[in-house]
Each structure stands twice: as C-alpha cells, then as structure tokens.
Design an enzyme around this catalytic site. Structure first.
Site, PDB file in Angstrom:
ATOM      1  N   ARG A 167       8.894  36.017  23.364  1.00  0.00           N
ATOM      2  CA  ARG A 167       7.708  35.152  23.401  1.00  0.00           C
ATOM      3  C   ARG A 167       6.610  35.746  24.291  1.00  0.00           C
ATOM      4  O   ARG A 167       5.423  35.534  24.039  1.00  0.00           O
ATOM      5  CB  ARG A 167       8.060  33.727  23.832  1.00  0.00           C
ATOM      6  CG  ARG A 167       6.928  32.732  23.625  1.00  0.00           C
ATOM      7  CD  ARG A 167       7.354  31.293  23.882  1.00  0.00           C
ATOM      8  NE  ARG A 167       7.886  30.621  22.724  1.00  0.00           N
ATOM      9  CZ  ARG A 167       7.143  29.978  21.804  1.00  0.00           C
ATOM     10  NH1 ARG A 167       5.845  29.900  21.927  1.00  0.00           N
ATOM     11  NH2 ARG A 167       7.709  29.404  20.766  1.00  0.00           N
ATOM     12  N   GLU A 171       3.852  22.667  26.580  1.00  0.00           N
ATOM     13  CA  GLU A 171       3.738  23.919  27.329  1.00  0.00           C
ATOM     14  C   GLU A 171       2.336  24.522  27.409  1.00  0.00           C
ATOM     15  O   GLU A 171       1.972  25.088  28.446  1.00  0.00           O
ATOM     16  CB  GLU A 171       4.688  24.967  26.726  1.00  0.00           C
ATOM     17  CG  GLU A 171       6.148  24.619  26.856  1.00  0.00           C
ATOM     18  CD  GLU A 171       7.008  25.491  25.958  1.00  0.00           C
ATOM     19  OE1 GLU A 171       6.920  25.329  24.723  1.00  0.00           O
ATOM     20  OE2 GLU A 171       7.737  26.337  26.482  1.00  0.00           O
TER      21      GLU A 171
END
Ligand code: MTE
Ligand code: HPA
Ligand code: MOS
Length: 778
Positions: A324, A727
C-alpha cells in the site's frame, strides 16, 4: 385485517443526517461495556504474559519453580500446552509463535504465560521466572538491516510504468535523497484483552477486542486443533483499534482460549499498557531512498524509489502494508515514468502491523518530500509544483499500478480550499512576518491527499449481514463489521432504518459475532461501511421484496402499486403502517429474516505483474496548516488548520467530521511528537505515556476549520454514494510537517530544501535550523 392498528408515525430518515453515535450516551454515562467491564463467569482465571528481555538469543534455560509455587498460581502455559499450532501468523507463513521455543527474536516477545486466581497474582508470578539466554547478533533498524544484507520477511513488490531511462534523460534537473519516516504506537484507550469461556465438547466462546473476529476464530481453532464451528468470537465494541487490533489480538485470544480449555474455567488476559506497547506491533517506520527527474518548470518526468520498512521479526501484514505504501507513491501526482520497490525488512523488533492508512501515509509523505525538494530547488511555492503535477482527469491519469484515475476531484478541492483558507494572502503574511522576526518563524503549507479504497487483497472485499424483522416490527441487525469508535454501527443502522422507512430507534444493533455472520473480513481499509452497509442493504431489500409481494396480495393491487413511504407502504389506495404490514405478513407465514451479501465490483490485482485495478475508487482531501517555531529551542505550535475533505455524499456528517478531526490529530501526532526509540541493547524505551507523547486536547489547533466537500458524490454506486472516511484524513496532517519545514527553511532564506524527517520533534526542528544555518554560511 385492521390497517390502522397503530397511528402511522412518520419517521425521520437518519440517512445523510447527523444521528449521534449509538455509544455516545453510554460513553458519557460510563456504561458502555468493554470486555474488562463484563461480569466475569464464576471461577474466572487470569493469565499474564512473560516477555523476553533479550532482542535475539537462544533460550538456554527457564526456571519456573518460583512462579509455580507463588501464591494464587494455578499453572504455567508454555508451547507444550498448545494442542494445535503454536502460531498466530496472519500471513499463514507460520512465523509468529505464541510462545517462543528455543530462541527469542525481539525484546518483549512472549515466552510463556502464568495463570492465576487473580490478575495481580499472575502478573507478579510472571516476573519470578528466571530465563537464561545465549545472546545472538541483532538488528533493530532499517539501515543496519540493509547493511547486513537486507533479509526480508515476505516477497517484495515492484511497480513499474513508463520508460525510466528516457524520463531521466529528458530531465534537465534531478534530485536524490532519503527520507526517514517514523513508526507509531496505536495508543488505543482500551488495550488488548480477551476473555475465553469454555463450553461443552470442543466449544469455546471468546470475547476479544478485535477488528477481525473471523481471524481470531481461525487462530483459536488452529491453536486448539478444532474446527471453526467450535469457536465463537464476540465483540461488542473496541475502545479504539486503529489497525492495532487487525491481527494483534490473535495472541491474547489464543492464550485465553488454551487456558480456558486446559482448566475448564473462563480465562481473561489483559496486559499492562507498558507490556502492550512493547509486545504488540506498531506502524512501520520507513526509509525511502529516491531519485527524481524533473524539468525547469518543476514537472516530474521520472521517479525511482525504494521503500524500506522495519517489518520486525515476522511477516504479519508487512507485505500488504508495504504494497500500500507503493500504491501511494504517487499521491495526487502523475509520473510519466516510475519504478517503486518495497523492502519489508526483517529486524529484531516487534512485528509491525496495520495502522490507519496501512503504509499509504508513508508512501504519500515521501511523494510530498520530493515535491518540496523541487520547489526549494526552483525557488517556488510548493503548491505551484503540486498543481503542475496533479493527475489529469482524462489524460496523464494512469497510476504506477496501471489503474486509471477516473474520479479525480483534487483540482476542485485544492482550488476551493486555497480560497476558503485564504492561503495566498496568508502565505505572503507569513513571509513578511519571518522577514521581521529573528527568533520566531512561521510556516504555512497546503497539501493534497488521494487515498485508494478497497482491500488490496481482493478476496477481502466481501461482507455479510443478517437482518431479522420481529413480528412487533422491531428490527435486529447483525453484520460482519466491528465498532471501534468510528461510527460504523450507527451508519449501518441508519441504512437499515432508511431502507424500511422507519426510525432509528426500531433497529437494535447487535454485537458482532462469528455465530451470526461467518467468514468476515477485518473491519479495516476504511471499507467497513462500504462493505457491510451494502450487505445490510441487500438483506433489507430481500425482506422488503417479500413484504411487497405480501401487500399486493392482501390489498389486491399490482406489486408495482406497492410504494414504500416513510412509516409503511402505500398499497394501491391504502396506507399500511410498517408494524401492521409485518404483523400480517407473519400471520401469512412470510419469512421476515434475510442474510445479505456484497462483493465489491470491478476490482482485480495481479501482484506478480504489478498491474490491475486494486481500488474501487479514491477519496480526496486537502489541508492548510500554519505553524510557529522557536528557532532557539525547536519548540512549536500549530496555529491554524483548514481542511476540505471528500466523503462523497456523507451518510452521517457529524460522524464523518469526527473521523476527519481524529484522523488529522492522530496524523499530526505521528509526524510531530510521537517517537519510538530502541536503545543499543535492543530494548524499546518508549513504552508508556511518560516516554511517548501523543497529542493532548490542548494540542488541537486553536483554529480548526473542517468542511466536507458537500458537492461530492461517489461516481461508483456505493451505499448512498458515500465514500470511505476512516483512514484518508490521517494523511491530511502532512501539511503540518511541511509548514514546520517551511519555518525551518526560513533560517536560510528558503534557498535550501529543509528535508525535515518525521517525526519532526522539537529536537529535529532545532537540529534542522542549525543544519540550515550552517549550510547557508558555507
Ligand atoms: N476511528 C476511531 N474512533 N477508532 C478507531 O480505532 N480506526 C481507523 C478508522 N477510524 C479507528 C477510527 C481505521 S485504521 C480504520 S481502517 C477505520 O476506522 C475502520 O473502520 P471503517 O472501515 O468502518 O471506517
Ligand atoms: N488495508 C487494511 N488492512 C488490510 C489490507 C488493506 O489494504 N489488506 C489486508 N489487510
Ligand atoms: Mo485500518 S489500518 O485498515 O485497521
């Protein structure tokens, strides 16, 4: 049938409204139940872990005698007591023992547990055991691990697009550098905890503070060597997870379950804060080495970067986390040619894990670093360089993983924020202030965010729900998501209430349990609402379809003539209240329960080739931060923050703004005061609030303007056209780091790139000022 048995109350739909968090009144009254508040079953035992005091070594001997005979001790658990596998590795690489056997690989690794009548007795006895080690060489940081050959915990990833050699050849300018980005402790208010209650046969019920009940179930089953159906995992709520309970609850649940089955008594385990901080994984710190080619206008032509991360002693989630980071090496920027490589490095430290953003923030912070380098090289405002490199909407929009960006709203977000925050005038004011202020210096920065939504492990993008309508018209809602404070429960309850056209008070939000909805994914990747909201919606639709058929039959109209309206249905000419409709459906033997299911469409990802469409869509945002530093001490304050954030169509603006506030402040802590330190002996010295500084309420900027981009609508058909919010706002804190960097750069008249690493503690700010002053004199 009596159509108007109850006066039709017209419920207010709570979707798109700021319904309060279902736990809020209970939090205020102190009655929200956490696992440590639960009534303990008769005879509950307490377990306490004993942790390694050596960063890497062979276990020569363990003397348990003093602990065994200590008051209140029931027994000791070691690897020998585990009927199944002594492993809780979520990557299934079998590299994460519950109890170390033969060797330890980090300071703080669990070696055994003491089980006693009280927690205090277990804790005291655990400290009486003597362990002798034969020390082995150890590595705790990234650079040392690289120098020693760079052993990896899992396969690295490479993203590649465009012609790198050509990109560099065309670049009239080039910058090479390294950026250190620190880790972070989750500092959830409720620490790790589990309570296991044995049942008959092989059964066990585990109450676990976990974001991932199905994985706790899997781990406990493997550890006990029983099928999954023997293990039930329940979680009412967590007092914060932040990624720290995606996998890190596994070990505690497993220890409690083994003890519970061994002695046939309930067993609870709750480490002290100090032990929790040392024995459980954190955010990965990174060192990013970069080489960037660009032209005289600051347009980036080539990026070549290596993302090395301190993974710790085992794989855990380090593969997906470093992936990620690479997926966010671009942030909002178009790179004509790019190569990004990950290095999840083995170190003799606790195994690092998920933490809000899951590597994304580390990838983005590095991208912003080279933007800043380019700006200082060219003597331009970094915002101009940002805009010059933004992804286009129709062209220049292919990511390094070959997915096109088709929903780009960053231009509008940044343009609007620039105006609403009065960025240009305030930047001029900051420059003027600095020119006349020799000691105190200010900085201001506007930074953008683009964050990819979906689990990059494609199969995780599924969810289930179970909805019952009882014959009195009350509704019982279960789904696979867990509540950690983020407001998932109330959002999904609002989806269900809205779907049936009833008030939120009708919907009972059940605790999450593996017994109701099986094979769930972690509540993570910000996708809790996207996935579980759609699954619940699917269940409601099934029940509604049956009720519609029933109404058409009873009121003798076509199904198309049955219209769902607030409070019930219009069936032809008749209005029938929801209660009455449900009651008559029951008497007519209509099923009033349904299991819903959802899988995210469109996504796919081939890790071997580094190509695919891993994200369903992107969430965007931008922030402006203004700071003041003291160049004599390095101390600073954040004076003002303005944020414009994109959550698509907000399902609950109050909850979403809360997520933006909390995410930003948590990100600010990561980039400023939260510093993890390992000493030369390999011991983590930051293990309590006394040595590790998270932001306080008093650190919240005095001016803190947060707006949601109200015009935004998800271009994909997500639940209510909303976007994930958990997030992405964490990364908005980047503007604080860059504003601090600008204040530091002012001491050398903005001619030298400040290159402030994270966390930018007061010490780092001071050292940055000293370094720049020295370089300016040279
Ligand atoms: N907000 C609160 N209050 N507490 C938390 O633990 N975790 C964050 C975010 N917001 C967290 C939070 C993380 S890491 C994620 S992935 C998401 O919430 C998970 O929930 P969601 O998918 O429902 O947004
Ligand atoms: N995000 C958060 N948690 C995860 C992911 C992710 O992309 N993949 C696996 N666990
Ligand atoms: Mo969040 S780091 O995906 O739990």
């Amino acid at each position: 049938m009596n159509k108007h048995t109850t006066a039709p109350t017209i419920p207010r739909s709570k979707l798109y409204e700021s319904a309060r968090h279902d736990s809020a009144p209970k939090h205020v009254a102190g009655i929200a139940e956490y696992i440590d508040d639960m009534v303990e079953p008769e005879g509950t035992m307490h377990a306490y872990l004993a942790l390694s005091k050596c960063p890497h070594g062979e276990i020569v001997s363990i003397d348990f005698e003093a602990a065994r005979t200590a008051p209140g001790v029931i027994g000791i658990l070691t690897a020998d007591d585990i009927p199944g596998e002594n492993d809780v590795s979520p990557s299934h690489k079998h590299d994460e023992p519950i109890f170390a056997i033969g060797k330890v690989e980090f300071w703080g690794q669990p070696i055994f547990a003491v089980v006693a009548e009280t927690r205090e007795a277990a804790r005291r006895a655990a400290h009486l055991v003597k362990v002798e080690y034969k020390p082995l060489p150890f590595l705790t940081n990234i650079r040392d691990a690289q120098a020693a050959g760079g052993k990896l915990v899992t396969e690295p990833l490479t993203l590649l697009r465009g012609d790198l050699a050509e990109g560099f050849a065309k670049s009239s300018r080039r910058v090479k550098g390294s950026m250190e980005v620190g880790g972070q402790d989750h500092f959830y208010l409720e620490g790790q905890i589990a309570l296991a209650v044995p049942g008959e046969d092989e059964d066990v019920t585990v109450h676990s503070s976990t974001q991932h009940p199905s994985e706790v179930q899997l781990m406990v089953a493997a550890v006990l060597a029983v099928p999954l159906h023997s293990v039930t995992v329940n979680v009412r709520r967590m007092g914060g997870g932040f990624g720290g309970k995606e996998t890190q609850g596994n070990l505690f649940a497993a220890v409690a379950a083994v003890a519970a089955k061994k002695w046939n008594r309930a067993c609870k385990i709750r480490p002290d804060r100090d032990d929790d901080m040392v024995a459980t994984g954190k955010r990965h710190d990174f060192v990013v080495d970069y080489d960037v080619g660009y032209d005289d206008d600051g347009k980036i032509l080539a990026v070549d970067a290596v993302y090395a991360a301190r993974a710790g002693f085992s794989s855990d989630l380090s593969g997906p986390v470093t992936d990620r980071a690479l997926f966010h090496c671009d942030n909002t920027y178009w790179y004509p040619a790019v190569r990004a490589r990950s290095e999840p490095l083995y170190t003799n430290t606790v195994s690092n894990t998920a933490f809000r953003g899951f590597g994304g923030p580390q990838g983005i912070v590095a991208a912003e670093r080279w933007i800043e380098d380019i700006a200082y090289d060219l003597g331009r405002d970094p915002l101009e360089i940002r805009k010059a490199n933004f992804y286009g909407t129709d062209s220049n929009n292919i990511t390094p993983y070959h997915q096109p960006v088709t929903d780009n709203v960053i231009h509008r977000i940044v343009d609007e924020l620039e105006v609403s925050a009065d960025y240009q005038a305030r930047r001029q004011a900051v420059l003027a202030y600095n020119a006349g202020s020799p000691i105190l210096k200010k900085g201001i920065a506007l930074t953008p965010v683009k964050f990819g939504i979906s689990f990059t492990a494609t199969w995780y993008n599924q969810a289930g729900a179970l909805v019952h309508v009882y014959k009195d018209g009350s509704i019982h809602l279960s789904h696979g998501g867990t509540e950690m404070g983020q407001g998932l429960y109330v959002k999904i309850a609002a989806v269900v209430a809205d779907c049936f056209g009833v008030g939120l008070e009708r919907v009972k939000i059940m605790a999450t349990t593996t017994g109701k909805v099986p094979n769930t994914s972690a509540t993570a990747a910000s996708s809790g609402t996207d996935l579980n909201g759609m699954a619940a919606f699917d269940a409601c639709k099934q029940i509604k379809a049956r009720l519609t058929t029933h109404a058409a039959k009873i009121y003798q109209c076509a199904e198309e003539a049955v219209i769902w309206v607030p409070g019930g249905v219009d069936a032809g000419a008749e209005f029938v209240a929801f209660d009455a409709l449900v009651a008559s459906a029951y008497l007519n033997r209509v099923q009033l329960s349904a299991a819903g299911f959802y899988t995210t469409p469109k996504i796919h990802w081939d890790r071997a080739t580094g190509r695919g469409h891993p994200f369903y869509y992107f969430a965007y945002g931008a922030s402006v931060s203004e700071v003041t530093i003291d160049t004599l001490t390095g101390e600073y304050q954040v004076d003002r923050v303005d944020i414009l954030h994109d959550v698509g169509r907000s399902l609950n603006p109050a909850i979403d703004i809360g997520q933006v506030e909390g995410g930003f402040i948590q990100g600010m802590g990561w980039l400023t005061t939260e510093e993890l330190v390992w000493d030369a002996k390999g011991e983590q010295r930051t293990h309590a609030p006394s040595t590790y500084k998270i932001p306080l309420a008093s650190d919240v900027p005095p001016i803190f303007n947060i707006k949601l981009a109200e015009w935004s609508i998800n271009t994909e058909p997500t639940i209510g056209r909303s976007k994930a919010v958990g997030e992405p706002p964490f990364v908005l804190a980047m503007s604080v780091l860059e504003a601090l960097a600008m204040a530091v750069a002012s001491v050398a008249d903005y001619k030298i790139a400040p290159r402030l690493d994270a966390p930018a503690t007061p010490e780092r700010v001071l050292m940055g000022c000293e370094r720049l002053k020295k370089q300016a004199r040279a």
